[in-house]
Design a protein around this motif. Structure first.
Motif, PDB file in Angstrom:
ATOM      1  N   ASP A 135       8.203  18.454  41.055  1.00  0.00           N
ATOM      2  CA  ASP A 135       8.283  17.764  40.282  1.00  0.00           C
ATOM      3  C   ASP A 135       6.777  18.763  40.153  1.00  0.00           C
ATOM      4  OD1 ASP A 135       6.976  15.469  39.402  1.00  0.00           O
ATOM      5  OD2 ASP A 135       7.038  13.963  40.622  1.00  0.00           O
ATOM      6  N   GLU A 136       6.688  18.662  39.042  1.00  0.00           N
ATOM      7  CA  GLU A 136       6.032  19.019  38.563  1.00  0.00           C
ATOM      8  C   GLU A 136       4.533  18.631  37.750  1.00  0.00           C
ATOM      9  OE1 GLU A 136       5.920  22.756  38.187  1.00  0.00           O
ATOM     10  OE2 GLU A 136       7.894  22.779  37.948  1.00  0.00           O
ATOM     11  N   VAL A 137       4.945  17.089  37.886  1.00  0.00           N
ATOM     12  CA  VAL A 137       3.649  16.175  37.901  1.00  0.00           C
ATOM     13  C   VAL A 137       2.635  16.192  38.900  1.00  0.00           C
ATOM     14  CG1 VAL A 137       2.727  14.061  37.178  1.00  0.00           C
ATOM     15  CG2 VAL A 137       5.316  14.720  36.598  1.00  0.00           C
ATOM     16  N   ASP A 138       2.906  16.162  40.155  1.00  0.00           N
ATOM     17  CA  ASP A 138       1.955  15.337  41.290  1.00  0.00           C
ATOM     18  C   ASP A 138       2.765  17.214  42.299  1.00  0.00           C
ATOM     19  OD1 ASP A 138       4.814  15.394  42.458  1.00  0.00           O
ATOM     20  OD2 ASP A 138       4.476  13.393  43.331  1.00  0.00           O
ATOM     21  N   SER A 139       3.282  17.998  41.585  1.00  0.00           N
ATOM     22  CA  SER A 139       2.984  19.134  42.867  1.00  0.00           C
ATOM     23  C   SER A 139       3.642  18.827  43.913  1.00  0.00           C
ATOM     24  CB  SER A 139       1.862  20.180  42.934  1.00  0.00           C
ATOM     25  OG  SER A 139       1.857  21.304  43.289  1.00  0.00           O
ATOM     26  N   SER A 140       4.732  18.598  43.939  1.00  0.00           N
ATOM     27  CA  SER A 140       5.761  17.899  45.019  1.00  0.00           C
ATOM     28  C   SER A 140       7.125  18.367  44.829  1.00  0.00           C
ATOM     29  CB  SER A 140       5.413  16.902  45.577  1.00  0.00           C
ATOM     30  OG  SER A 140       6.257  16.243  45.078  1.00  0.00           O
ATOM     31  N   VAL A 141       7.982  18.569  46.558  1.00  0.00           N
ATOM     32  CA  VAL A 141       9.819  18.879  46.230  1.00  0.00           C
ATOM     33  C   VAL A 141       9.666  17.658  46.560  1.00  0.00           C
ATOM     34  CG1 VAL A 141       8.645  21.671  45.905  1.00  0.00           C
ATOM     35  CG2 VAL A 141       9.572  20.530  47.823  1.00  0.00           C
ATOM     36  N   CYS A 142      11.587  17.655  45.797  1.00  0.00           N
ATOM     37  CA  CYS A 142      12.053  16.531  46.828  1.00  0.00           C
ATOM     38  C   CYS A 142      13.399  17.508  47.633  1.00  0.00           C
ATOM     39  CB  CYS A 142      12.925  15.534  46.204  1.00  0.00           C
ATOM     40  SG  CYS A 142      13.746  14.316  46.982  1.00  0.00           S
ATOM     41  N   ARG A 143      13.555  17.088  48.901  1.00  0.00           N
ATOM     42  CA  ARG A 143      14.581  17.993  49.134  1.00  0.00           C
ATOM     43  C   ARG A 143      15.973  17.312  49.936  1.00  0.00           C
ATOM     44  NH1 ARG A 143      10.082  19.644  51.621  1.00  0.00           N
ATOM     45  NH2 ARG A 143       9.037  21.773  52.278  1.00  0.00           N
ATOM     46  N   ASP A 144      16.819  17.900  49.944  1.00  0.00           N
ATOM     47  CA  ASP A 144      18.141  17.045  50.037  1.00  0.00           C
ATOM     48  C   ASP A 144      17.934  16.876  51.922  1.00  0.00           C
ATOM     49  OD1 ASP A 144      19.467  18.967  51.197  1.00  0.00           O
ATOM     50  OD2 ASP A 144      20.590  19.696  49.623  1.00  0.00           O
ATOM     51  N   LEU A 145      19.045  15.979  51.993  1.00  0.00           N
ATOM     52  CA  LEU A 145      18.837  15.849  54.568  1.00  0.00           C
ATOM     53  C   LEU A 145      19.497  16.932  54.479  1.00  0.00           C
ATOM     54  CD1 LEU A 145      18.222  13.328  55.395  1.00  0.00           C
ATOM     55  CD2 LEU A 145      20.992  12.188  54.834  1.00  0.00           C
ATOM     56  N   GLU A 146      19.881  17.531  54.222  1.00  0.00           N
ATOM     57  CA  GLU A 146      20.960  18.985  55.098  1.00  0.00           C
ATOM     58  C   GLU A 146      19.989  19.355  55.248  1.00  0.00           C
ATOM     59  OE1 GLU A 146      22.539  19.421  58.106  1.00  0.00           O
ATOM     60  OE2 GLU A 146      22.913  18.100  56.646  1.00  0.00           O
ATOM     61  N   ILE A 147      18.585  19.775  54.336  1.00  0.00           N
ATOM     62  CA  ILE A 147      17.344  21.057  54.410  1.00  0.00           C
ATOM     63  C   ILE A 147      16.471  20.181  55.260  1.00  0.00           C
ATOM     64  CG2 ILE A 147      15.486  21.973  52.630  1.00  0.00           C
ATOM     65  CD1 ILE A 147      17.544  22.431  50.675  1.00  0.00           C
ATOM     66  N   VAL A 148      16.304  18.588  55.367  1.00  0.00           N
ATOM     67  CA  VAL A 148      14.809  18.530  56.185  1.00  0.00           C
ATOM     68  C   VAL A 148      15.735  18.221  56.912  1.00  0.00           C
ATOM     69  CG1 VAL A 148      13.946  16.017  56.886  1.00  0.00           C
ATOM     70  CG2 VAL A 148      14.781  16.685  54.652  1.00  0.00           C
ATOM     71  N   ARG A 149      16.594  18.635  57.522  1.00  0.00           N
ATOM     72  CA  ARG A 149      17.460  18.016  59.114  1.00  0.00           C
ATOM     73  C   ARG A 149      16.595  19.981  59.295  1.00  0.00           C
ATOM     74  NH1 ARG A 149      22.324  15.275  56.993  1.00  0.00           N
ATOM     75  NH2 ARG A 149      22.534  13.159  57.721  1.00  0.00           N
TER      76      ARG A 149
END
Length: 222
Positions: A176-190
């Motif tokens: 997300d370029e707007v707030d300089s973050s990322v969203c990961r899928d559940l498998e990656i978080v695990r």
């Protein structure tokens, strides 16, 4: 994730700059979705209450840490009603300043306001029954998230819990370029949780959120 975050320094400084411009309100904390606050808190409360009880192997209710606390929305509605004392940590000083008035009378039970990015924050060893990390892991690189979770583990009391509540993508990592973050899928978080040496003892999806936003999952870790 290294290829997505090419410049770690600007990844963090851009996020700090973004949040400095956000109004210190519930709506600001929720990106314009202030209306979901009740649903969010009720879902979190039902999740948390599964673990906090008196008795063998249950999580205590002495002290909680609110990570990426903002103005203290979660502290006020979720943590202060359930814990004797709460600490807040957030990178934006203006939010923490606002929290002091926003929390009202119960704010007297807040012991510490830490102004610090989570990539640099070190929880006091053995202090917390619950470390609550909501809508903020996307602001950490993979390595920093793993390191932070390891430090959180050291910050827990016996039977303590780390709880992550965050957006999950359908597949892979979505920047997300707007707030300089990322969203990961559940498998990656695990996988990152596993790398930190924690195990997931319970996992649930938050229900009844608007269809157009990411799914949100809660993970209880020990």
């Amino acid at each position: 994730m290294g290829d997505i975050v090419e410049d770690e320094t600007s990844f963090y400084s851009n996020a700090e700059d973004y949040w400095k411009e956000v109004p210190p309100t519930v709506d600001g904390m929720l990106g314009g979705y202030g209306s979901i606050s009740n649903i969010d808190i009720n879902g979190s409360k039902a999740f948390l209450k599964k673990f906090i009880r008196e008795g063998e192997g249950k999580t205590g209710s002495g002290c909680a840490l609110d990570c990426g606390a903002g103005i203290g929305r979660i502290t006020k509605r979720l943590l202060l009603p359930l814990f004797q004392t709460v600490d807040l940590v957030d990178v934006t000083k203006e939010f923490l300043d606002k929290a002091r008035s926003y929390l009202g009378e119960d704010g007297k039970r807040v012991e510490n306001y830490f102004c610090c990015g989570l990539q640099d924050f070190v929880p006091e060893t053995g202090r917390y029954d619950v470390i609550w990390i909501q809508w903020v892991i996307g602001h950490l690189t993979d390595d920093h998230l793993v390191d932070f979770l390891r430090r959180c583990q050291k910050g827990l009391r016996p039977n303590g819990l780390v709880i992550i509540k965050d957006n999950v993508s359908y597949e892979g990592i979505v920047p997300d370029e707007v707030d300089s973050s990322v969203c990961r899928d559940l498998e990656i978080v695990r996988r990152l949780v596993g790398r930190a040496g924690l195990r997931i003892i319970h996992e649930e999806q938050q229900m009844n959120f608007p269809k157009e936003i990411y799914q949100v999952h809660m993970l209880a870790l020990r």
